[in-house]
Write an enzyme that holds these catalytic residues in place. Structure first.
Site, PDB file in Angstrom:
ATOM      1  N   CYS A  60       0.872  -1.180   0.000  1.00 55.43           N
ATOM      2  CA  CYS A  60       0.000   0.000   0.000  1.00 55.43           C
ATOM      3  C   CYS A  60       0.905   1.226   0.000  1.00 55.43           C
ATOM      4  CB  CYS A  60      -0.848   0.039   1.258  1.00 55.43           C
ATOM      5  SG  CYS A  60      -1.854  -1.414   1.497  1.00 55.43           S
ATOM      6  N   TRP A 102      -3.800  -1.687  -1.261  1.00 57.71           N
ATOM      7  CA  TRP A 102      -3.784  -2.933  -2.014  1.00 57.71           C
ATOM      8  C   TRP A 102      -4.172  -3.986  -0.985  1.00 57.71           C
ATOM      9  CZ3 TRP A 102      -3.679  -4.453  -6.868  1.00 57.71           C
ATOM     10  CH2 TRP A 102      -3.382  -5.774  -7.156  1.00 57.71           C
ATOM     11  N   GLU A 133       8.626 -21.212 -18.382  1.00 59.92           N
ATOM     12  CA  GLU A 133       8.443 -19.813 -17.968  1.00 59.92           C
ATOM     13  C   GLU A 133       9.567 -18.933 -18.515  1.00 59.92           C
ATOM     14  OE1 GLU A 133       6.104 -18.161 -16.980  1.00 59.92           O
ATOM     15  OE2 GLU A 133       6.910 -16.387 -15.993  1.00 59.92           O
ATOM     16  N   HIS A 153      12.952 -35.948 -29.817  1.00 58.29           N
ATOM     17  CA  HIS A 153      11.765 -36.428 -30.523  1.00 58.29           C
ATOM     18  C   HIS A 153      11.267 -35.423 -31.559  1.00 58.29           C
ATOM     19  CE1 HIS A 153      11.637 -39.882 -27.928  1.00 58.29           C
ATOM     20  NE2 HIS A 153      11.735 -39.083 -26.880  1.00 58.29           N
ATOM     21  N   ARG A 175       1.348   1.538  -5.964  1.00 59.24           N
ATOM     22  CA  ARG A 175       1.540   0.585  -4.861  1.00 59.24           C
ATOM     23  C   ARG A 175       0.246  -0.128  -4.475  1.00 59.24           C
ATOM     24  NH1 ARG A 175       6.239   1.253  -2.200  1.00 59.24           N
ATOM     25  NH2 ARG A 175       5.369   0.224  -0.378  1.00 59.24           N
ATOM     26  N   LYS A 235      -2.268  -6.933 -19.351  1.00 63.52           N
ATOM     27  CA  LYS A 235      -1.940  -7.517 -18.053  1.00 63.52           C
ATOM     28  C   LYS A 235      -2.941  -8.586 -17.667  1.00 63.52           C
ATOM     29  CE  LYS A 235       0.430  -7.892 -14.285  1.00 63.52           C
ATOM     30  NZ  LYS A 235       1.635  -8.707 -14.436  1.00 63.52           N
ATOM     31  N   GLU A 270       7.691 -12.935 -24.726  1.00 60.26           N
ATOM     32  CA  GLU A 270       6.697 -11.866 -24.590  1.00 60.26           C
ATOM     33  C   GLU A 270       7.296 -10.470 -24.522  1.00 60.26           C
ATOM     34  OE1 GLU A 270       5.365 -12.673 -19.922  1.00 60.26           O
ATOM     35  OE2 GLU A 270       3.876 -11.918 -21.296  1.00 60.26           O
ATOM     36  N   ASN A 280       1.043   0.307   6.021  1.00 62.48           N
ATOM     37  CA  ASN A 280       1.429  -0.564   4.914  1.00 62.48           C
ATOM     38  C   ASN A 280       2.190  -1.730   5.518  1.00 62.48           C
ATOM     39  OD1 ASN A 280       2.362  -1.711   2.496  1.00 62.48           O
ATOM     40  ND2 ASN A 280       4.195  -0.420   2.519  1.00 62.48           N
ATOM     41  N   GLY A 281       1.733  -2.942   5.246  1.00 62.04           N
ATOM     42  CA  GLY A 281       2.405  -4.125   5.777  1.00 62.04           C
ATOM     43  C   GLY A 281       1.382  -5.148   6.214  1.00 62.04           C
ATOM     44  N   LYS A 319       8.799 -15.718 -20.841  1.00 62.50           N
ATOM     45  CA  LYS A 319       9.268 -14.368 -20.507  1.00 62.50           C
ATOM     46  C   LYS A 319      10.028 -13.772 -21.678  1.00 62.50           C
ATOM     47  CE  LYS A 319       7.388 -13.430 -17.902  1.00 62.50           C
ATOM     48  NZ  LYS A 319       6.388 -14.127 -17.162  1.00 62.50           N
TER      49      LYS A 319
END
Ligand code: AGP
Length: 610
Positions: A2, A72, A483, A506, A27, A605, A490, A96-97, A487
Site C-alpha cells: 500500500c 492494495w 516460464e 523427438h 503501490r 496484463k 513476450e 502498509n504491511g 518471458k
C-alpha cells in the site's frame, strides 16, 4: 503493498495528500482515504482510486495536518469500511504491511471493549494505540504510545498516525516496510516512497527498522525503541519524478524482479511453522478428513500461472501424494473432464479475472468439485466464486510480464503441498522442517542473484540478435524452462520454446544449429546427470549452451559456453532461484533490443475475454 503519506506544515494538507497518493497509486489502488486535522478530526474514504476519493471530498477542507493511504488489500475486501485511515476515538492510522498476530490482538482488544468496524489487520494498531495512550487513566503522548504499541506487533509495518490532542504532529514507525521522511520548506512529509513528495523536496531521511518518530511543521524527531533520540543523515534525491515512481528502476518489470525477496517474505508471512514442521493454511476450507481423503486435484490456469501449476503438480504428487492434473484453462472448458465431488480444483490466476480460468473453475464447480483460488488480487472475481482463497500477497504488479507474482505462486504451492503432505502423512515433520528452512532461505538467495546480475546482462546482450532460443529442463526445472521461454518471447519478441529436455530428441533437435542458444536449467538434483546428457546432445549439434547452475558446480563448466549461477540450494526450492535468473535474462535481452518492456505489443496484463 500500500502507499502511505503524512504531512504537517503551513500549506493546506488535503491537496498535498491527494497529489501524493496519486503518485503512490502504483503501490495499490483498490481503495483510498485521508484523515485531516483542524479543530476536529475528519476522515474521508472510498473504494476505488484517488480520483474516486476526490469526488467524495468536500470542496474546501481547512487543515494543515493529515495522513493518507492508497490500498492494495491483503486482509479484508476492497470495501470502504476496510479502507484506511482506521480510527479509534480521535486517533487515526494508516499502515502498509501485514500484522501477523492481529487475530490474537483483536481478541484481546474486543475483550477490553473495543469495537471493530473492518476486517483489516490494521485496525488493531489504532485501537492498541488508543488503549496505550489512555491505559490506567495515565494518558501518554502518541509518540510514546507508538513505541509501546509496536513492541506488541508482529509482522511488517510502516505506520503514520495522528491524534486530535496533538494537532501539529504526525507520528510514524517502521519495520520491514519502506518509510522515508521528506524535509520541505513549508512542511515535512512521511511516506512509503520519495515519489510522494518529490515535487516539494529532494531532501530526505530514510527510516530504518524499529525506528519511530514524529514530524512537525518545522522539526523532525527520530528515536529508537528505547526512546533515545537519533541523529540521522539527510540525503539528497537525484532522480526526477518519473524515475522515482519506479523507485529509480528503468522499468516496472526490473523493479518487480527486485521486489522478490520482499514479496516472497510477504507471501509466507505468518504461515511457516518451522519448529512444528507445519504450514498454517487457515484460508483453506478443507478439514483434515477431507484432505486425507482427497483422490485427485486438478489445476487450471493460463500462461505464467499455468507454468506455476506444473510445478504445483509435481509438488502435490511428491509431497502430498495427491494425483494432480494440470489443465490449460482455455482447453479444459471445451473438453469432457471426468470429475467428481471428492476432488479439488485449484485455479491459479494472478489477476483473478482471466476469463478462461474463471470459466474452467466454474465448470469444475458444476461437477461438484471444491475450488481453491490462488490469486494476488483481493476481491477479484475468482475470490467471490471459489470455496477457498489463498492470496499470494506479492503486491501490485504493473509490468505485463509476470515476475514477482509467479514466484509468489510457487511459494504458495510449496506451502499448500507441505500442508496437505503433513496431514496425509506423506512427509514427516523433519522433512517439512527442512523444506521450510529452505523456503526461508530464498529471499537471501535471490538477493545474492540480484547483486550479481551484471553477468546475466552480459549474456543477454551477447545473444540479443538471435532469432530463436530453446529452454530445456527436467522434472521441477521443466516449468522453469517453460516460464523462461515465455518471458523471453513476450518482452523481447525472440521466438523461444520451452521443452522438457528429454523431448528434444523427438523432434525439436532438428532445429538446433550454431545459431540457436539453448538455455539448460542444470541445477543439482536427481535429474542432473540426465540434463548433462541433453546438453551434450545439443552441443553435438553446435548449439551455444547457457547453463543455469549452482555456484558449487564445477563440472558444468566442461559442457556449457556460459554459466549463470544460483546459490547452492535444495533441489526442491531451486526452481524459484533459476526463475529469477531467467527473468533477468529476458529483461536484459529486451532492453538490449530496445523493446517496450512494461507494455509488450499485443498483450494486456489481464485477459478478461475468451
Ligand atoms: C505472464 O507474463 C503473462 N502476461 C500471461 O501469460 C499471464 O500469466 C496469463 O494471462 C494469466 O494471467 P492470470 O495469472 O492473471 O490469470
Amino acid at each position: 503493498m500500500c502507499g502511505i503519506i503524512g504531512y504537517v506544515g503551513k500549506e493546506p494538507a488535503a491537496p498535498i495528500l491527494l497529489e501524493s497518493l496519486k503518485r503512490l497509486e502504483y503501490r495499490g489502488y483498490d481503495s483510498a482515504g485521508i484523515t485531516v486535522l483542524n479543530s476536529t478530526i475528519e476522515t474521508y474514504k472510498t473504494v476505488g482510486r484517488i480520483a474516486d476519493l476526490e469526488v467524495v471530498l468536500p470542496a474546501e477542507i481547512i487543515a494543515n495536518v493529515g495522513i493518507g493511504h492508497t490500498r492494495w488489500a491483503t486482509h479484508g475486501k476492497p470495501e470502504t469500511r476496510n479502507a484506511h485511515p482506521h480510527l479509534s476515538s480521535g486517533v487515526s492510522v494508516v499502515h502498509n504491511g501485514i500484522i501477523e498476530n492481529y487475530l490474537e490482538l483483536k481478541e484481546r482488544l474486543i475483550g477490553l471493549g473495543y469495537e471493530f468496524e473492518s476486517d483489516t489487520d490494521t485496525e488493531v494498531i489504532v485501537h492498541l494505540l488508543h488503549y496505550n495512550m489512555n491505559n490506567g487513566g495515565n494518558s501518554i503522548d502518541l509518540l510514546t504510545a507508538m513505541r509501546k504499541t509496536i513492541r506488541e506487533l508482529e509482522g511488517s509495518y510502516a505506520i503514520a498516525s495522528l491524534c486530535c490532542n496533538e494537532p501539529d504532529s504526525v507520528v510514524f514507525a517502521r519495520k520491514d516496510s519502506p518509510l522515508v521522511i521528506g524535509i520541505g520548506e513549508t512542511g515535512n512529509y512521511a511516506a512509503s516512497d520519495v515519489t510522494a513528495f518529490l515535487k516539494h523536496t529532494k531532501n530526505v531521511i530514510y527510516i530504518s527498522d524499529h525506528e519511530v518518530g514524529c514530524i512537525h511543521p518545522d522539526a523532525i524527531r527520530i528515536y529508537d525503541l528505547d526512546g533515545n533520540l537519533l541523529e540521522k543523515p539527510t540525503e539528497v534525491i537525484e532522480w526526477d519524478l518519473e524515475a522515482a515512481e519506479k523507485s529509480g528502476y528503468e522499468h516496472f518489470m526490473l523493479k518487480e524482479i527486485h521486489e522478490q525477496p520482499t514479496s516472497i517474505q510477504s507471501t509466507f508471512a505468518g504461515k511457516l511453522m518451522e519448529l512444528e514442521g507445519t504450514v498454517k493454511m487457515d484460508e483453506l476450507y478443507l478439514n483434515h478428513e477431507q484432505i486425507k481423503h482427497l483422490r485427485r486435484a486438478t489445476i487450471v490456469a493460463c500462461g505464467t500461472s499455468w507454468n506455476a501449476g506444473i510445478l504445483g503438480k509435481y509438488l502435490f504428487e511428491k509431497l502430498a501424494g495427491i494425483h494432480t492434473d494440470i489443465e490449460t484453462a482455455s482447453e479444459f472448458r471445451y473438453g469432457n473432464p471426468v470429475l467428481c465431488g471428492e476432488e479439488l480444483t485449484i485455479a491459479i490466476t494472478q489477476s483473478g479475472e482471466t476469463a478462461d480460468t474463471l470459466a474452467a473453475a466454474r465448470s469444475s464447480k458444476s461437477y461438484g468439485c471444491r475450488t481453491v483460488a490462488i490469486t494476488n488480487v483481493v476481491g477479484s472475481t475468482i475470490t467471490r466464486e471459489s470455496d477457498s482463497v489463498i492470496y499470494t500477497r506479492a503486491g501490485p504488479e504493473i509490468g505485463v510480464a509476470a515476475t514477482k507474482t509467479f514466484t509468489a505462486q510457487l511459494i504458495t504451492l510449496y506451502m499448500l503441498a507441505i500442508h496437505m503432505g503433513r496431514i496425509r502423512g506423506v512427509i514427516t515433520a523433519d522433512e517439512a522442517k527442512n523444506l521450510i528452512v529452505n523456503l526461508k532461505r530464498l529471499p537471501g538467495q535471490i538477493q545474492r542473484i540480484l547483486s550479481r546480475k551484471e553477468k546475466i546482462k552480459e549474456c543477454a546482450e551477447q545473444f540479443a540478435d538471435k532469432r530463436d532460443y530453446f529452454f530445456i529442463g527436467r522434472y521441477l526445472n521443466y516449468p522453469v524452462a517453460l516460464e523462461g521461454a515465455l518471458k523471453l518471447k513476450e518482452i523481447s519478441y525472440i521466438h523461444a520454446e520451452g521443452y522438457a529436455a528429454g523431448e528434444l530428441k523427438h523432434g525439436p533437435l532438428a532445429l538446433i544449429t550454431e545459431e540457436t542458444p539453448v538455455v539448460a536449467i542444470a541445477t543439482k538434483g536427481h535429474t542432473y546427470d540426465k540434463i548433462l546428457s541433453n546438453i551434450k546432445e545439443v552441443k553435438a549439434r553446435n548449439a551455444v549452451v547457457i547453463a543455469v547452475a549452482n555456484e558449487d558446480d564445477k563440472e558444468i563448466e566442461k559442457y556449457a559456453d556460459v554459466v549463470l549461477r544460483i546459490p547452492a540450494s535444495h533441489e526442491m526450492t531451486s526452481p524459484v532461484l533459476s526463475s529469477v535468473v531467467l527473468q533477468l535474462l529476458a529483461y536484459y535481452t529486451a532492453l538490449a533490443k530496445d523493446c517496450s518492456i512494461d507494455k509488450p505489443r499485443n498483450l494486456a496484463k489481464s485477459v478478461t475475454v475468451e
